[in-house]
Design an enzyme around this catalytic site. Structure first.
Site, mmCIF file in Angstrom:
data_model
loop_
_atom_site.group_PDB
_atom_site.id
_atom_site.type_symbol
_atom_site.label_atom_id
_atom_site.label_comp_id
_atom_site.label_asym_id
_atom_site.label_seq_id
_atom_site.Cartn_x
_atom_site.Cartn_y
_atom_site.Cartn_z
ATOM 1 N N ASP A 1 0.836 -1.194 0.000
ATOM 2 C CA ASP A 1 0.000 0.000 0.000
ATOM 3 C C ASP A 1 0.874 1.247 0.000
ATOM 4 O O ASP A 1 1.747 1.407 0.855
ATOM 5 C CB ASP A 1 -0.902 -0.015 1.241
ATOM 6 C CG ASP A 1 -1.900 1.117 1.258
ATOM 7 O OD1 ASP A 1 -2.339 1.544 0.180
ATOM 8 O OD2 ASP A 1 -2.269 1.565 2.373
ATOM 9 N N HIS A 2 0.653 2.122 -0.955
ATOM 10 C CA HIS A 2 1.334 3.420 -1.037
ATOM 11 C C HIS A 2 2.858 3.323 -0.979
ATOM 12 O O HIS A 2 3.510 4.007 -0.178
ATOM 13 C CB HIS A 2 0.833 4.360 0.066
ATOM 14 C CG HIS A 2 -0.528 4.908 -0.207
ATOM 15 N ND1 HIS A 2 -0.773 5.875 -1.153
ATOM 16 C CD2 HIS A 2 -1.730 4.592 0.341
ATOM 17 C CE1 HIS A 2 -2.065 6.145 -1.177
ATOM 18 N NE2 HIS A 2 -2.669 5.370 -0.282
ATOM 19 N N HIS B 1 -7.957 9.786 3.375
ATOM 20 C CA HIS B 1 -7.417 8.795 4.304
ATOM 21 C C HIS B 1 -7.768 9.190 5.734
ATOM 22 O O HIS B 1 -7.827 10.367 6.075
ATOM 23 C CB HIS B 1 -5.892 8.706 4.162
ATOM 24 C CG HIS B 1 -5.438 8.103 2.883
ATOM 25 N ND1 HIS B 1 -4.472 8.675 2.082
ATOM 26 C CD2 HIS B 1 -5.811 6.959 2.253
ATOM 27 C CE1 HIS B 1 -4.260 7.913 1.023
ATOM 28 N NE2 HIS B 1 -5.072 6.864 1.108
ATOM 29 N N HIS C 1 -9.444 4.591 -2.663
ATOM 30 C CA HIS C 1 -8.686 4.757 -1.424
ATOM 31 C C HIS C 1 -9.511 5.580 -0.443
ATOM 32 O O HIS C 1 -10.449 6.272 -0.822
ATOM 33 C CB HIS C 1 -7.362 5.471 -1.703
ATOM 34 C CG HIS C 1 -6.297 4.565 -2.218
ATOM 35 N ND1 HIS C 1 -5.154 4.274 -1.504
ATOM 36 C CD2 HIS C 1 -6.201 3.871 -3.370
ATOM 37 C CE1 HIS C 1 -4.396 3.447 -2.207
ATOM 38 N NE2 HIS C 1 -5.016 3.185 -3.343
ATOM 39 N N GLY C 2 -9.142 5.503 0.839
ATOM 40 C CA GLY C 2 -9.893 6.252 1.836
ATOM 41 C C GLY C 2 -11.306 5.737 1.971
ATOM 42 O O GLY C 2 -12.266 6.512 2.085
ATOM 43 N N ASN D 1 -9.994 0.322 -0.355
ATOM 44 C CA ASN D 1 -8.999 0.294 0.723
ATOM 45 C C ASN D 1 -9.614 0.670 2.057
ATOM 46 O O ASN D 1 -10.311 1.687 2.163
ATOM 47 C CB ASN D 1 -7.858 1.270 0.408
ATOM 48 C CG ASN D 1 -6.891 0.716 -0.607
ATOM 49 O OD1 ASN D 1 -7.254 -0.075 -1.465
ATOM 50 N ND2 ASN D 1 -5.642 1.142 -0.508
#
Length: 287
Positions: free
Chosen positions: A80-81, A177, A207-208, A229
């Site tokens: 992730d990231h 996030h 995401h978030g 996510n």
């Protein structure tokens, strides 16, 4: 069953469901998520952020791989990231089956150039690649993000995917996030998502995913989102469960006494998200 992201999400998109990607930062979180995924007969994505693996150590991934290889449900192990080539190469070496390179805060041209390098390296060993275009907001999460959301441009998204040959694209359509503060109401731009999806032939990543209205998340799955996510929703209940147990039992020190409440609360979130994304029972669609 150990899968890469490309193969996992092709089935999801073809059958109109999404797979939750849960960030894990302890063995108890891993164990609880896998027990619930297997109980629900649902595919699952296990994500580990560079900060998390820095704390857990490289050998933790071998434990995750053992769980996945011996599981009856499809499992992806995802970085992730990842912010650097080091993050990506470390993940591939450790046995991840999917990596994210997040160069979204760099120029569009630099984002393309870095992502191309990662795709060439990862695809050579059967590892899938996710990238990000636009910037996700940040509610104080260590996973990063921007003070202001920069929405993904559909024209850029189409060009970016064609140029880089990535397998999934994380888009910015209004999420952030971390946990949303009281009074702040997230709003997904579904019309923008529809436009982006009409230009792409690969799954979209949200995401978030914590704290967004269920109806919007559910609708996003109908417009190309194959992966959602989730980190803050899990960690908040998990660690609150541990805090509560220790405050109420000041002399407690055995792990099998401390963790059960936290594990049970985490499983409730996993169950809820699996049902929300229509993931329950979908393991049977995989060979």
């Amino acid at each position: 069953m150990l899968y890469n992201m490309k193969d996992l999400l092709k089935v999801a998109n073809d059958n109109q469901f999404a797979v939750p990607a849960f960030n894990i930062c302890s063995f108890d979180m891993l164990k609880s998520i896998m027990e619930k995924a297997e109980y629900l007969d649902a595919p699952v994505i296990l994500e580990i952020h560079p900060d998390e693996i820095e704390y857990l150590g490289n050998h933790f991934v071998s434990v995750v791989r053992a769980y996945a290889l011996n599981s009856k449900v499809p499992v992806v192990i995802h970085l992730d990231h990842g912010g650097t080539l080091y993050d990506v190469t470390r993940a591939i070496r450790n046995g991840y089956t999917s990596v994210m390179i997040d160069a979204s805060t760099k120029s569009f041209e630099d984002n393309i150039a870095i992502t191309k390098k990662v795709v060439e390296m990862a695809h050579n060993v059967g590892v899938s690649v996710e990238a990000e275009l636009g910037t996700i907001g940040n509610n104080g999460s260590s996973e990063g993000g921007a003070d202001e959301i920069i929405y993904t441009d559909p024209d850029q998204a189409e060009y970016f995917v064609n140029e880089t040959n990535i397998d999934t694209l994380a888009v910015a359509i209004g999420t952030s996030h971390g946990l949303y503060p009281k009074g702040k109401q997230p709003k997904l731009n579904i019309e923008l998502l529809k436009e982006i999806n009409s230009r792409l032939s690969i799954p979209i990543v949200l995401h978030g995913g914590s704290g967004n209205p269920d109806e919007e998340v559910r609708e996003s799955v109908q417009h190309g989102v194959g992966k959602v996510n989730l980190s803050s929703d899990l960690k908040s209940v998990f660690f609150e469960g541990i805090r509560k147990t220790l405050i109420e039992n000041k002399n407690m020190y055995e792990p099998n006494e401390i963790y059960p409440i936290a594990n049970a609360r985490l499983k409730e979130v996993v169950d809820y998200k699996m049902n929300l994304l229509n993931t329950v029972g979908k393991a049977k669609l995989y060979n």
